[in-house]
Design an enzyme around this catalytic site. Structure first.
Site, PDB file in Angstrom:
ATOM      1  N   LEU A  35     125.989  -1.020 -13.168  1.00  0.00           N
ATOM      2  CA  LEU A  35     125.705  -2.285 -13.946  1.00  0.00           C
ATOM      3  C   LEU A  35     126.739  -2.847 -14.907  1.00  0.00           C
ATOM      4  O   LEU A  35     127.082  -1.835 -15.844  1.00  0.00           O
ATOM      5  CB  LEU A  35     124.319  -2.328 -14.273  1.00  0.00           C
ATOM      6  CG  LEU A  35     124.178  -3.662 -15.104  1.00  0.00           C
ATOM      7  CD1 LEU A  35     123.882  -4.744 -14.174  1.00  0.00           C
ATOM      8  CD2 LEU A  35     122.806  -3.505 -15.686  1.00  0.00           C
TER       9      LEU A  35
ATOM     10  N   ARG B  19     120.734 -15.437 -10.893  1.00  0.00           N
ATOM     11  CA  ARG B  19     121.292 -14.305 -10.113  1.00  0.00           C
ATOM     12  C   ARG B  19     121.564 -14.221  -8.706  1.00  0.00           C
ATOM     13  O   ARG B  19     122.423 -13.864  -8.067  1.00  0.00           O
ATOM     14  CB  ARG B  19     120.562 -12.805 -10.542  1.00  0.00           C
ATOM     15  CG  ARG B  19     121.075 -12.430 -12.011  1.00  0.00           C
ATOM     16  CD  ARG B  19     120.221 -11.009 -12.427  1.00  0.00           C
ATOM     17  NE  ARG B  19     120.526 -10.856 -14.087  1.00  0.00           N
ATOM     18  CZ  ARG B  19     119.841  -9.936 -14.522  1.00  0.00           C
ATOM     19  NH1 ARG B  19     119.185  -9.084 -13.917  1.00  0.00           N
ATOM     20  NH2 ARG B  19     120.427  -9.831 -15.679  1.00  0.00           N
TER      21      ARG B  19
ATOM     22  N   GLU C 139     125.030  -8.828 -17.528  1.00  0.00           N
ATOM     23  CA  GLU C 139     125.270 -10.425 -17.439  1.00  0.00           C
ATOM     24  C   GLU C 139     125.676 -10.977 -18.815  1.00  0.00           C
ATOM     25  O   GLU C 139     126.268 -12.060 -18.876  1.00  0.00           O
ATOM     26  CB  GLU C 139     124.035 -11.014 -17.275  1.00  0.00           C
ATOM     27  CG  GLU C 139     123.861 -12.506 -17.084  1.00  0.00           C
ATOM     28  CD  GLU C 139     122.645 -12.748 -16.189  1.00  0.00           C
ATOM     29  OE1 GLU C 139     122.477 -12.471 -15.005  1.00  0.00           O
ATOM     30  OE2 GLU C 139     121.668 -13.252 -16.743  1.00  0.00           O
TER      31      GLU C 139
ATOM     32  N   PHE D  34     122.363 -16.487 -21.663  1.00  0.00           N
ATOM     33  CA  PHE D  34     122.194 -15.554 -20.480  1.00  0.00           C
ATOM     34  C   PHE D  34     121.968 -16.366 -19.347  1.00  0.00           C
ATOM     35  O   PHE D  34     121.600 -17.607 -19.478  1.00  0.00           O
ATOM     36  CB  PHE D  34     120.887 -14.708 -20.931  1.00  0.00           C
ATOM     37  CG  PHE D  34     121.348 -13.319 -20.496  1.00  0.00           C
ATOM     38  CD1 PHE D  34     120.513 -12.375 -19.568  1.00  0.00           C
ATOM     39  CD2 PHE D  34     122.291 -12.595 -21.247  1.00  0.00           C
ATOM     40  CE1 PHE D  34     120.988 -11.201 -19.418  1.00  0.00           C
ATOM     41  CE2 PHE D  34     122.644 -11.166 -21.228  1.00  0.00           C
ATOM     42  CZ  PHE D  34     122.099 -10.562 -20.148  1.00  0.00           C
TER      43      PHE D  34
ATOM     44  N   GLN E 104     116.185  -8.000  -6.013  1.00  0.00           N
ATOM     45  CA  GLN E 104     117.490  -8.759  -6.798  1.00  0.00           C
ATOM     46  C   GLN E 104     118.739  -7.916  -6.471  1.00  0.00           C
ATOM     47  O   GLN E 104     118.726  -6.811  -6.961  1.00  0.00           O
ATOM     48  CB  GLN E 104     117.191  -8.880  -8.202  1.00  0.00           C
ATOM     49  CG  GLN E 104     118.242  -9.705  -9.144  1.00  0.00           C
ATOM     50  CD  GLN E 104     117.931 -10.117 -10.371  1.00  0.00           C
ATOM     51  OE1 GLN E 104     117.860  -9.054 -11.364  1.00  0.00           O
ATOM     52  NE2 GLN E 104     117.553 -11.134 -10.705  1.00  0.00           N
TER      53      GLN E 104
ATOM     54  N   HIS F 254     119.531  -3.966  -7.465  1.00  0.00           N
ATOM     55  CA  HIS F 254     119.503  -3.836  -9.107  1.00  0.00           C
ATOM     56  C   HIS F 254     117.777  -3.772  -9.523  1.00  0.00           C
ATOM     57  O   HIS F 254     117.441  -2.927 -10.514  1.00  0.00           O
ATOM     58  CB  HIS F 254     120.137  -4.971  -9.830  1.00  0.00           C
ATOM     59  CG  HIS F 254     119.828  -4.815 -11.260  1.00  0.00           C
ATOM     60  ND1 HIS F 254     120.171  -3.888 -12.005  1.00  0.00           N
ATOM     61  CD2 HIS F 254     119.595  -5.894 -12.240  1.00  0.00           C
ATOM     62  CE1 HIS F 254     120.204  -4.160 -13.447  1.00  0.00           C
ATOM     63  NE2 HIS F 254     119.480  -5.260 -13.343  1.00  0.00           N
TER      64      HIS F 254
ATOM     65  N   HIS G 176     122.234  -7.659  -8.064  1.00  0.00           N
ATOM     66  CA  HIS G 176     122.951  -8.211  -9.570  1.00  0.00           C
ATOM     67  C   HIS G 176     124.399  -8.560  -9.088  1.00  0.00           C
ATOM     68  O   HIS G 176     124.845  -7.760  -8.329  1.00  0.00           O
ATOM     69  CB  HIS G 176     122.707  -7.117 -10.485  1.00  0.00           C
ATOM     70  CG  HIS G 176     123.319  -7.567 -11.775  1.00  0.00           C
ATOM     71  ND1 HIS G 176     124.343  -7.755 -12.046  1.00  0.00           N
ATOM     72  CD2 HIS G 176     122.522  -7.789 -12.703  1.00  0.00           C
ATOM     73  CE1 HIS G 176     124.630  -7.978 -13.408  1.00  0.00           C
ATOM     74  NE2 HIS G 176     123.185  -8.377 -13.815  1.00  0.00           N
TER      75      HIS G 176
ATOM     76  N   ARG H 232     114.500 -12.767 -10.905  1.00  0.00           N
ATOM     77  CA  ARG H 232     114.354 -12.582 -11.993  1.00  0.00           C
ATOM     78  C   ARG H 232     115.240 -13.176 -12.929  1.00  0.00           C
ATOM     79  O   ARG H 232     116.566 -12.719 -12.731  1.00  0.00           O
ATOM     80  CB  ARG H 232     113.934 -11.152 -12.497  1.00  0.00           C
ATOM     81  CG  ARG H 232     113.716 -10.880 -13.971  1.00  0.00           C
ATOM     82  CD  ARG H 232     113.631  -9.385 -14.082  1.00  0.00           C
ATOM     83  NE  ARG H 232     114.557  -8.306 -13.974  1.00  0.00           N
ATOM     84  CZ  ARG H 232     115.659  -8.508 -14.649  1.00  0.00           C
ATOM     85  NH1 ARG H 232     115.768  -9.006 -15.601  1.00  0.00           N
ATOM     86  NH2 ARG H 232     116.424  -7.354 -14.359  1.00  0.00           N
TER      87      ARG H 232
END
Lengths: 294, 556, 352
Positions: free
Chosen positions: B239, B273, B242, B114, B227, B337, B229, B372
């Site tokens: 979304l 991100r 990821e 990730f 954030q 996001h 995304h 994050r």
């Protein structure tokens, strides 16, 4: 058109009128019926529920026999259509299942290579024979009759196994045929629902409530009769209709025709020839509307 | 009517249910209040996975460092240490609760890679991890018999004699408004997605709890850290996890280049991100985009991997953009996001207001600082939901039952009635929300500057005035959504205001805040949090807690 | 593009009279909740979804229209409703695919009660969910780290874990429509998810619970509505059938369902075909005199219609071939025991 004809168990048992009327109209439609007399019952979804390996093998035998004929497998029962299609689809999607089934039936010299197409008479009528040819066969248009189509759930779902993704019009063939024959198709919600037959020995009262409610709805929308391409539905709708009426506490008296019987009437056959006098619910009322006697 | 409980949890997502479960296990009489059925909470949309340093070649220190670096050194390191140290225990607990985590060939928990992670430590269920966890928590809530007030909309917290003593909520199904008295209240209401337009968030993500806590006296911290995304679907803004990049997908520009090679030569598509979103924004702004987007290319992953590991996003792309990712690249762009900021809490979920706790996305400990890492949010909800639940239960044990709130109930009844009776004065909540969202997406997005932020602030101020003239287009009692939408707009305006004011205050770029007028990170002056306090026009500041990791240059 | 959206509205504070002209299950069964149908014109692009139209109406045309929705992306499960007579998620139903002559009709499904407009009463739905004990009863000893389970065992359950509790399956479930006691596809699929979880200790108790007459797995009429309508490919009916196999394997055989399946298989084994005459008494149990007597009027009707005789038949030609198959793979297959590998038959092969 040559077809490997699978009549199913019910048309050779409790609904012989279906088998007989199919035999009557086939020659007119140019259908050469090569009956698979040695093919086993498809299992009706019941065998596959408890023993998928067994159901796969039985269906593989039937599909292999059709394949040997080099022709489409024609069914006249929604449940056969649904069940055999599902096994055929599973064989296509999962080669391991096909290999296993072939492993079981190999000792009898049989093998299924996955090329058989399974098509109900209803589909063959529209897709292969064509509405134009059928129209030319009509001698007695069913003018004035209001006919409610009842498909039988197994010929409508699941859509992927039944090729309805590619042929969404298959969900409307009954209405198109009814209109072609000169009658008026009745529009009602229950046409695509379940008649309840699978439950009739598990929970008879609820089973009959299902079929009964669809018949009642059709009647309320003005239907003179109902036509179905499924003899199992026919049993729950016709043979069990007196019981259904008791469960609903309403009179029904709705004649239930098999698809070939409706066609046969329009093609000029007599009700007796089509065994319309061998139903539990009398067809007399509907027939008098087109000046016939049961 | 009034109801009494030891602990009332507001919000039934992952944080809320974990908090409620823990409080119940600690012996408290718990009630969870939620404006939607628990399984409708936005936790269900989390896709990719949940982090923990469980593998032998991993360590919680590595996980913590990745998190601190990912946060661009704005995270409080004592809190991050707790998150990463306790993570393995929480994952195992989840597995024991029944989550159907992915397994390796030995039947042990298996991982995927990730963003921003130096080791593969993301545990997952297909690409529906959030949904899988949420349902498992709901199962546990049922098993424990925790009471849920379902489709109850909170309108106000009750603060009396210096502490939070419950809340007022509207029972939407019946149309009555009630007082819930409690010895402790835990706010777990998630993020503020609808403040921006577009956003990946559901329509229910309206910052209710943040605003309620703010008005009750709890400061909001780091609200500028929003954030964006990197991979949200073109058009709808939905979304695309990821996880796709975790499984090896590429990001391509119009020339078919893997442009991340220029921005993050080591981590490429799996950089942090904010780094990826900025890269995409630059590519698009410099004319290398495709119709305002770049492309997510999964073709080389193959049908088997996509259908087994990424089936949901495959379906999303197909259903909502008409693109089959097995055969074609998917157009994506950065979209709002997640809110790193929120209600300031300590590591046990305590806010500045005694008796008021917060956990999950609506809280800011701070774990995520300026940005994050993917798969850390699900972890956050469980670790800190649990801690807040335990802490709130402990407080409940040593607190007298509340006798307060009837006056607040009466006030709220009056206020809501007045709102309902307001005639149409030309303003609708839908129009105002769209204007707010558009302004925020324009001025407070991936790139900001003083001029734009000032315009945003002016816009929010004007919208607040116009809000006083918004009427409710449904005068009924039962299930009045028009009323709750108007109330939500009020909450959103508070959050928007706090976000803009924080962005203006922070004269540097860090994490998700990138200011073209202050493009460099300024550790000398800005290793501190920005706090917005209700009733004070100037922000407060709190220094970042540093334990082991001194700020370094942040490259991927 | 112009679209007409017809919405079945219901206001509990101003209830309407039932509209008798509309389709639905006829009396004495619920004709659904009385609704008045209101038409709205919206202008949206062809790929817009029904939900986009409803949100548009709610925001700009009629603020009193209520509909549950949150994620807009088919994951929260809020927006299931009847769209043109079948249950679907409004957010996933594109106007260009669902509208007929530019018109689409949405309403609460007739087998459900409406709270207001498109918001339906989910009390029964959640009661059924709760009734199947939808949580893990951890099997002891609980390991310190994770339970070790085969990857396939977890993957097998992911199909049900994809369920978003939207209720589409229950809305179109025929058995539920005529029998409100039926647990329904969503609850029984969830039941399977725990019954077949190798970490669960309560399997036998579950199977007994799920086999209850009038409410359990034997009430499903096998019609594939839930499989077809489920927007997430959960295929609830397939999960119910797996439960039936597991229940039979666990010895839950004293029910008409098992007897029926046994009789069916026996019949095919002996004659190659279905023997309808024997099926009925065998399903009820040959010694169940009371039940069998009740079937006599039906048999009499068949006799009168001249259908009884054709139901007597012997084995088909080539029946040995079929008996060979039974020798090889016949008998009750049943479910797997603990630790057995996931079988090819449990792998889901349709994602609709």
């Amino acid at each position: 058109m040559k077809v490997a004809f699978w009549p199913g168990c019910v048309s050779k048992g409790a609904c012989p009128e279906l088998y007989i009327s199919t035999q009557k109209i086939a020659p007119l439609l140019g259908l050469e019926l090569q009956e698979l007399t040695q093919a086993p019952c498809c299992g009706s979804g019941v065998i596959s529920e408890q023993n998928p390996a067994l159901a796969d093998s039985l269906n593989a035998i039937m599909l292999a026999m059709a394949e040997a004929h080099g022709a489409d497998l024609m069914t006249i029962c929604s449940v056969c259509q649904g069940t055999i299609s599902r096994h055929n689809y599973a064989f296509a999607e999962d080669p391991e299942r096909l290999a296993r089934a072939n492993g079981v039936i190999a000792s009898d010299g049989l093998r299924y290579d996955g090329t058989t197409r399974v098509k109900h008479l209803l589909w063959i009528l529209v897709e292969d024979i064509g509405l134009e040819r059928i129209a030319r066969l009509i001698k007695r248009p069913l003018t004035g009759l209001r006919v409610a189509p009842f498909y039988g759930c197994q010929i409508l779902r699941p859509e992927d196994a039944l090729g309805i993704r590619d042929h969404p019009e298959r969900k409307t063939y009954l209405e198109r045929l009814i209109a072609l024959l000169g009658a008026e198709p009745v529009e009602y919600h229950g046409k695509s629902k379940c008649c309840g037959f699978p439950l009739v020995t598990f929970n008879k009262e609820r089973s009959l409530a299902m079929g009964g409610s669809h018949m009642l709805e059709a009647k309320e929308r003005g239907a003179d009769l109902m036509v179905t391409p499924c003899p199992q539905c026919h049993l729950n709708l016709d043979a069990m209709q007196p019981d259904a009426a008791r469960v609903l506490r309403r009179g029904l008296d709705l004649p239930i025709f098999h698809l070939p019987q409706l066609l046969g009437l329009a093609f000029g056959f007599s009700p007796a020839e089509l065994r319309l006098d061998h139903h539990v619910v009398s067809t007399h009322g509907a027939l008098t509307q087109i000046e016939l006697k049961a | 009517m009034a109801f009494d409980h030891d602990v009332v949890v507001l919000g039934a997502g992952l944080a809320g249910m974990r908090a409620g479960l823990e409080a119940a296990r600690s012996g408290a009489d718990v009630a969870i209040v939620s404006k939607v059925h628990p399984v409708r909470s936005h936790s269900n949309a989390a896709q990719g996975g949940i982090n923990a340093a469980l593998a032998p070649e991993d360590s919680w220190e590595l996980h913590a460092f990745d998190t601190v670096k990912g946060a661009d050194y704005l995270a409080d390191q004592d809190a991050v240490e707790i998150l990463c140290r306790e993570a393995p225990g929480d994952i195992i607990e989840l597995e024991h609760m029944g989550v159907v985590f992915y397994r390796d060939e030995e039947g042990k928990l298996g991982t995927r890679a990730f963003g921003g992670a130096s080791r593969a430590r993301t545990y997952f269920v297909g690409d529906i991890t959030g949904q899988a966890l949420l349902y498992t928590l709901y199962d546990q809530i049922l098993k424990a018999g925790v009471r849920v007030y379902e489709e109850w909309f909170a309108t106000s917290l009750v603060v009396a004699e210096g502490a939070c003593r419950g809340l007022i909520a509207l029972d939407m199904l019946h149309g009555d408004i009630h007082l819930l008295r409690a010895k402790a209240v835990i706010v777990c209401t998630g993020g503020i997605g609808r403040v921006f337009e577009p956003s990946t968030n559901a329509l229910i993500c309206t910052g209710d709890g943040m605003s309620l806590a703010y008005r009750a006296g709890a400061p909001l911290m780091d609200m500028e850290m929003v954030q964006y995304h990197p991979t949200t679907l073109k058009g709808s803004g939905f979304l695309l996890s990821e996880a796709a990049r975790g499984e090896g997908a590429y990001l391509l520009n119009a020339a078919g280049e893997r442009f991340m090679e220029r921005y993050a030569p080591k981590s490429l598509e799996l950089a942090s991100r904010d780094v990826v979103s900025r890269a995409e924004t630059k590519e698009i702004a410099q004319g290398r985009g495709v119709d305002g987007c770049v492309l997510l290319d999964c073709r080389h992953l193959g049908k088997d991997v996509i259908m087994r590991k990424l089936p949901q996003i495959h379906e999303l792309a197909l259903d909502f953009a008409g693109v089959d990712m097995i055969t074609d690249p998917v157009p994506i762009r950065p979209g709002m996001h997640y809110a790193m900021g929120g209600i300031k809490t300590d590591v046990d979920g305590k806010t500045r207001v005694p008796g008021l706790y917060a956990a999950g996305e609506c809280a800011c400990v701070s774990l995520h600082g300026g940005n994050r890492l993917g798969a850390n949010s699900l972890l956050d909800t469980l670790v800190f939901g649990r801690r807040a639940g335990r802490e709130a239960a402990a407080r409940a044990m040593e607190t007298e039952p509340s006798k307060h709130g009837e006056n607040v109930l009466a006030d709220e009844q009056r206020r809501l009635r007045a709102l309902l009776e307001r005639p149409y004065l030309g303003e609708t909540h839908a129009r105002l929300r769209l204007e707010m969202g558009t302004a925020m997406d324009r001025y407070v997005a991936v790139e900001r500057d003083a001029g734009g932020l000032a315009k945003a602030l002016e816009e929010i101020r004007t919208l607040r005035e116009r809000y006083e003239r918004v009427s409710v287009g449904d005068k009924g009692r039962i299930y009045n959504q028009a009323l709750t939408f108007v109330l939500e707009l009020g909450f959103m305006l508070d959050c928007a205001d706090a976000a803009v004011r924080s962005a203006i205050a922070r004269t540097e770029s860090r994490g998700a805040q990138y200011r073209t007028d202050f493009p460099e990170r300024n550790d000398a002056e800005w290793l501190k949090h920005v706090l917005i306090v209700h009733g004070r026009s100037d922000p407060e500041y709190l220094p970042v807690t540093i334990t082991r990791w001194q700020p370094e240059a942040r490259t991927y | 593009m112009e679209w007409t959206v017809v919405v079945g509205r219901y206001n509990p504070e101003e209830p309407t009279e039932p509209d008798e002209s509309l389709p639905g299950p006829p009396p004495p069964f619920a004709r659904g909740f009385p609704k008045s149908y209101q038409e709205y014109a919206v202008d949206l692009p062809p790929h817009a979804a029904v939900l986009d139209a409803l949100i548009y109406i709610r925001e700009y045309v009629d603020e009193s229209l209520v509909v549950r929705c949150a994620c807009r992306s088919a994951i929260c499960g809020s927006c299931a409703m009847w769209i043109n007579g079948h249950a679907n998620l409004a957010c996933k139903s594109r106007l260009d695919k669902f509208a007929v002559d530019g018109k689409v009709t949405v309403e609460v499904a007739p087998s459900m009660r409406a709270v207001k407009d498109l918001v339906w009463d989910m009390t029964a739905f959640w009661q059924k969910h709760r009734a199947v004990m939808p949580w893990l009863e951890e099997k002891g000893p609980v390991p310190e780290r994770e339970y070790r389970v085969p990857a396939a065992a977890m993957e097998n359950l992911v199909q049900e874990v994809s369920c978003i509790s939207c209720g589409a399956c229950l809305m179109d479930c025929e058995s539920f429509a005529v029998n409100p006691d039926f647990l329904g596809p969503h609850a029984l699929a969830k039941a399977y998810r725990y019954a077949d979880d190798p970490r669960d200790a309560a399997t036998e108790d579950r199977l007994t619970r799920y086999s209850e007459p009038r409410s359990g797995i034997w009430e499903c009429t096998h019609c594939y509505e839930c499989v077809q309508q489920c927007p997430k490919g959960v295929a609830p009916m397939d999960q119910i059938l797996k439960l039936r196999r597991m229940a039979v394997q666990a010895g839950q055989t004293d029910n008409n369902g098992t007897r029926h399946a046994d009789a069916f298989a026996d019949s095919v084994r002996h004659t190659g075909r279905l023997d309808e005459l024997a099926l009925v008494p065998k399903s009820y149990g040959i010694f169940n005199i009371g039940a069998n007597l009740k079937q006599l009027p039906g048999a009499w009707n068949l006799l009168r219609a001249g259908k009884l005789l054709s139901m007597l038949h012997g084995p088909i030609p080539g029946v040995q071939r079929i008996r060979d198959v039974f020798d090889k793979v016949g008998g009750r297959f049943g479910g797997r025991r603990d630790g057995e590998a996931i079988d090819a038959y449990d792998r889901p092969f349709h994602r609709l």
